[in-house]
Design a protein around this motif. Structure first.
Motif, PDB file in Angstrom:
ATOM      1  N   ILE A 175       0.854  -1.189   0.000  1.00 13.23           N
ATOM      2  CA  ILE A 175       0.000   0.000   0.000  1.00 13.23           C
ATOM      3  C   ILE A 175       0.892   1.243   0.000  1.00 13.23           C
ATOM      4  CG2 ILE A 175      -1.815   1.261   1.261  1.00 13.23           C
ATOM      5  CD1 ILE A 175      -2.855  -1.446   0.476  1.00 13.23           C
ATOM      6  N   VAL A 176       0.667   2.091  -1.025  1.00 12.40           N
ATOM      7  CA  VAL A 176       1.475   3.304  -1.164  1.00 12.40           C
ATOM      8  C   VAL A 176       0.535   4.517  -1.123  1.00 12.40           C
ATOM      9  CG1 VAL A 176       3.098   4.552  -2.664  1.00 12.40           C
ATOM     10  CG2 VAL A 176       3.098   2.039  -2.642  1.00 12.40           C
ATOM     11  N   GLY A 177       0.820   5.478  -0.255  1.00 13.27           N
ATOM     12  CA  GLY A 177       0.023   6.708  -0.188  1.00 13.27           C
ATOM     13  C   GLY A 177       0.860   7.871  -0.697  1.00 13.27           C
ATOM     14  N   ILE A 178       0.325   8.611  -1.662  1.00 18.33           N
ATOM     15  CA  ILE A 178       1.051   9.770  -2.195  1.00 18.33           C
ATOM     16  C   ILE A 178       0.200  11.022  -1.979  1.00 18.33           C
ATOM     17  CG2 ILE A 178       2.139  10.805  -4.232  1.00 18.33           C
ATOM     18  CD1 ILE A 178       2.897   8.093  -5.193  1.00 18.33           C
ATOM     19  N   ASP A 179       0.673  11.900  -1.100  1.00 14.96           N
ATOM     20  CA  ASP A 179      -0.070  13.124  -0.779  1.00 14.96           C
ATOM     21  C   ASP A 179       0.694  14.352  -1.252  1.00 14.96           C
ATOM     22  OD1 ASP A 179      -2.401  12.152   0.751  1.00 14.96           O
ATOM     23  OD2 ASP A 179      -0.893  11.411   2.169  1.00 14.96           O
ATOM     24  N   VAL A 220      -1.683   2.175  -5.314  1.00 20.17           N
ATOM     25  CA  VAL A 220      -1.119   3.504  -5.076  1.00 20.17           C
ATOM     26  C   VAL A 220      -2.321   4.440  -4.926  1.00 20.17           C
ATOM     27  CG1 VAL A 220       0.325   5.359  -5.978  1.00 20.17           C
ATOM     28  CG2 VAL A 220       0.897   2.964  -6.500  1.00 20.17           C
ATOM     29  N   VAL A 221      -2.433   5.086  -3.776  1.00 23.32           N
ATOM     30  CA  VAL A 221      -3.567   5.973  -3.506  1.00 23.32           C
ATOM     31  C   VAL A 221      -3.037   7.395  -3.387  1.00 23.32           C
ATOM     32  CG1 VAL A 221      -5.500   6.453  -1.951  1.00 23.32           C
ATOM     33  CG2 VAL A 221      -4.690   4.098  -2.242  1.00 23.32           C
ATOM     34  N   GLU A 222      -3.575   8.301  -4.211  1.00 25.60           N
ATOM     35  CA  GLU A 222      -3.099   9.684  -4.145  1.00 25.60           C
ATOM     36  C   GLU A 222      -4.156  10.606  -3.560  1.00 25.60           C
ATOM     37  OE1 GLU A 222      -3.694  12.533  -7.059  1.00 25.60           O
ATOM     38  OE2 GLU A 222      -3.770  11.102  -8.706  1.00 25.60           O
ATOM     39  N   GLY A 223      -3.704  11.591  -2.761  1.00 19.92           N
ATOM     40  CA  GLY A 223      -4.666  12.519  -2.176  1.00 19.92           C
ATOM     41  C   GLY A 223      -4.032  13.588  -1.323  1.00 19.92           C
ATOM     42  N   ARG A 224      -4.712  13.907  -0.219  1.00 17.00           N
ATOM     43  CA  ARG A 224      -4.233  14.960   0.686  1.00 17.00           C
ATOM     44  C   ARG A 224      -4.040  14.427   2.101  1.00 17.00           C
ATOM     45  NH1 ARG A 224      -5.155  16.843  -3.695  1.00 17.00           N
ATOM     46  NH2 ARG A 224      -5.470  18.998  -4.312  1.00 17.00           N
ATOM     47  N   ASP A 225      -4.812  13.370   2.449  1.00 21.57           N
ATOM     48  CA  ASP A 225      -4.839  12.876   3.835  1.00 21.57           C
ATOM     49  C   ASP A 225      -4.642  11.360   3.869  1.00 21.57           C
ATOM     50  OD1 ASP A 225      -7.209  12.220   2.519  1.00 21.57           O
ATOM     51  OD2 ASP A 225      -8.440  12.389   4.322  1.00 21.57           O
ATOM     52  N   ILE A 226      -4.004  10.815   2.847  1.00 21.85           N
ATOM     53  CA  ILE A 226      -3.891   9.353   2.766  1.00 21.85           C
ATOM     54  C   ILE A 226      -2.956   8.838   3.867  1.00 21.85           C
ATOM     55  CG2 ILE A 226      -3.391   7.371   1.254  1.00 21.85           C
ATOM     56  CD1 ILE A 226      -5.771   9.310   0.424  1.00 21.85           C
ATOM     57  N   GLY A 227      -1.778   9.462   3.991  1.00 21.64           N
ATOM     58  CA  GLY A 227      -0.812   9.008   4.989  1.00 21.64           C
ATOM     59  C   GLY A 227      -1.225   9.326   6.417  1.00 21.64           C
ATOM     60  N   VAL A 274       4.495   9.022   0.702  1.00 21.15           N
ATOM     61  CA  VAL A 274       5.304  10.022   0.012  1.00 21.15           C
ATOM     62  C   VAL A 274       4.542  11.332   0.066  1.00 21.15           C
ATOM     63  CG1 VAL A 274       6.322  10.675  -2.208  1.00 21.15           C
ATOM     64  CG2 VAL A 274       6.314   8.265  -1.513  1.00 21.15           C
ATOM     65  N   PHE A 275       5.259  12.438   0.318  1.00 21.16           N
ATOM     66  CA  PHE A 275       4.630  13.758   0.283  1.00 21.16           C
ATOM     67  C   PHE A 275       5.349  14.584  -0.777  1.00 21.16           C
ATOM     68  CE2 PHE A 275       3.464  18.028   1.691  1.00 21.16           C
ATOM     69  CZ  PHE A 275       2.119  17.850   1.997  1.00 21.16           C
ATOM     70  N   GLU A 305       4.077  12.202   9.634  1.00 23.60           N
ATOM     71  CA  GLU A 305       5.420  12.252  10.255  1.00 23.60           C
ATOM     72  C   GLU A 305       6.399  11.301   9.584  1.00 23.60           C
ATOM     73  OE1 GLU A 305       5.638  11.545  14.462  1.00 23.60           O
ATOM     74  OE2 GLU A 305       4.531  13.407  14.832  1.00 23.60           O
ATOM     75  N   ASP A 306       5.892  10.132   9.178  1.00 20.65           N
ATOM     76  CA  ASP A 306       6.774   9.124   8.592  1.00 20.65           C
ATOM     77  C   ASP A 306       6.746   9.122   7.065  1.00 20.65           C
ATOM     78  OD1 ASP A 306       4.154   8.312   8.627  1.00 20.65           O
ATOM     79  OD2 ASP A 306       4.563   6.237   9.182  1.00 20.65           O
ATOM     80  N   ALA A 307       6.293  10.236   6.465  1.00 21.95           N
ATOM     81  CA  ALA A 307       6.293  10.317   4.989  1.00 21.95           C
ATOM     82  C   ALA A 307       7.653  10.786   4.484  1.00 21.95           C
ATOM     83  CB  ALA A 307       5.208  11.288   4.533  1.00 21.95           C
ATOM     84  N   VAL A 308       8.005  10.334   3.279  1.00 26.99           N
ATOM     85  CA  VAL A 308       9.230  10.794   2.621  1.00 26.99           C
ATOM     86  C   VAL A 308       8.846  11.994   1.763  1.00 26.99           C
ATOM     87  CG1 VAL A 308      11.076  10.161   1.014  1.00 26.99           C
ATOM     88  CG2 VAL A 308      10.063   8.407   2.501  1.00 26.99           C
ATOM     89  N   GLU A 309       9.466  13.148   2.021  1.00 24.86           N
ATOM     90  CA  GLU A 309       9.127  14.343   1.236  1.00 24.86           C
ATOM     91  C   GLU A 309      10.012  14.431  -0.004  1.00 24.86           C
ATOM     92  OE1 GLU A 309       8.463  17.862   3.513  1.00 24.86           O
ATOM     93  OE2 GLU A 309       8.810  19.175   1.793  1.00 24.86           O
TER      94      GLU A 309
END
Ligand code: DC
Length: 234
Positions: free
Chosen positions: A13-17, A135-142, A153-154, A204-208
């Motif tokens: 599961i990948v979250g991209i915000d 892969v889920v993209e959005g604003r509040d996924i992570g 990922v941010f 907090e644990d997202a890679v920017e």
């Protein structure tokens, strides 16, 4: 005869915000296609519910009216990264949800807690059904929708780059000058980051990843490498 037990790799599961114009959609679709994963555009879901409200006489400036209608439309999202589709009550709305009217009202509609609860539930069900992963993209996924994602990922980019990318996407259809686009993006950022329920935020644990100076291919490569690392480390 005994057969060796085959273990299927666990779903990833990948979250991209990130805010608009940072390359979220192009990156997310390309990463999903490369890794054979499903893809979900959560912004399209908020746009679809906004389109339905506007077309069904709901006053989108009235949060109580929006809240009481939040359960009514049936929203179905396709998850093929090569052909993402979205329909509302059986109507394909992939075109109309990108228009100016929806774009200018989507932040207000998506700030209503009942709308977020409804759409978040849909998102979690879609992610849970993706056998190999998504892969889920959005604003509040992570931060909210999938806080246990394997990779968060941010994406960011400078305001100038974001406005130029957004104008490029409009391709003359509704294109305006760069300063106008930049101001509209800043307004939407402020509304999306300032709302009380699940605002646009980096977990907090997202890679920017700052995409201002990177090509799409470089961003995709970077995210694919991060996913593969997480898969190896599991
Ligand atoms: O990614 P987009 O520009 O299509 O998103 C449209 C709007 O939807 C965005 O301004 C805020 C809202 N949105 C949200 O609140 N939460 C998400 N996970 C995705 C989008």
């Amino acid at each position: 005869m005994e057969t060796a037990a085959r273990t299927e790799p666990a779903a990833v599961i990948v979250g991209i915000d990130g805010p608009a114009g940072t390359g979220k959609s192009s990156t997310s679709k390309a990463v999903a296609a490369k890794l054979g994963l499903r893809y979900l555009d959560t912004g399209a879901q908020y746009r679809a519910i906004t389109w339905w409200m506007l077309n069904n006489g709901i006053d989108v400036a009235d949060p109580a009216a929006v809240a009481s209608a939040a359960d009514k439309p049936s929203i179905v999202s396709g998850t093929d990264p090569a052909a993402p589709a979205i329909s509302v009550d059986g109507v394909d709305v992939s075109g109309p949800i990108r228009g100016q009217e929806v774009t200018s009202h989507v932040s207000a509609v998506s700030a209503v807690p009942e709308v977020r609860a409804r759409i978040t539930e849909l998102q979690r069900a879609i992610a849970a059904a993706a056998e190999r992963g998504i892969v889920v993209e959005g604003r509040d996924i992570g931060t909210t929708v999938l806080p246990h994602a394997d990779l968060k990922v941010f994406l960011t980019a400078s305001p100038e780059v974001r406005a130029a990318r957004r104008n490029g996407e409009l391709k003359g259809k509704e294109a305006v000058d760069l300063a106008t686009t930049q101001a509209a993006l800043a307004r939407r950022d402020a509304a999306d980051s300032g709302r009380t329920t699940a605002p646009l935020a980096k977990a907090e644990d997202a890679v920017e990843v700052d995409t201002s100076e990177l090509t799409l291919e470089q961003v995709v490569e970077c995210v694919v490498t991060l996913v593969e690392e997480r898969q190896r480390d599991r």
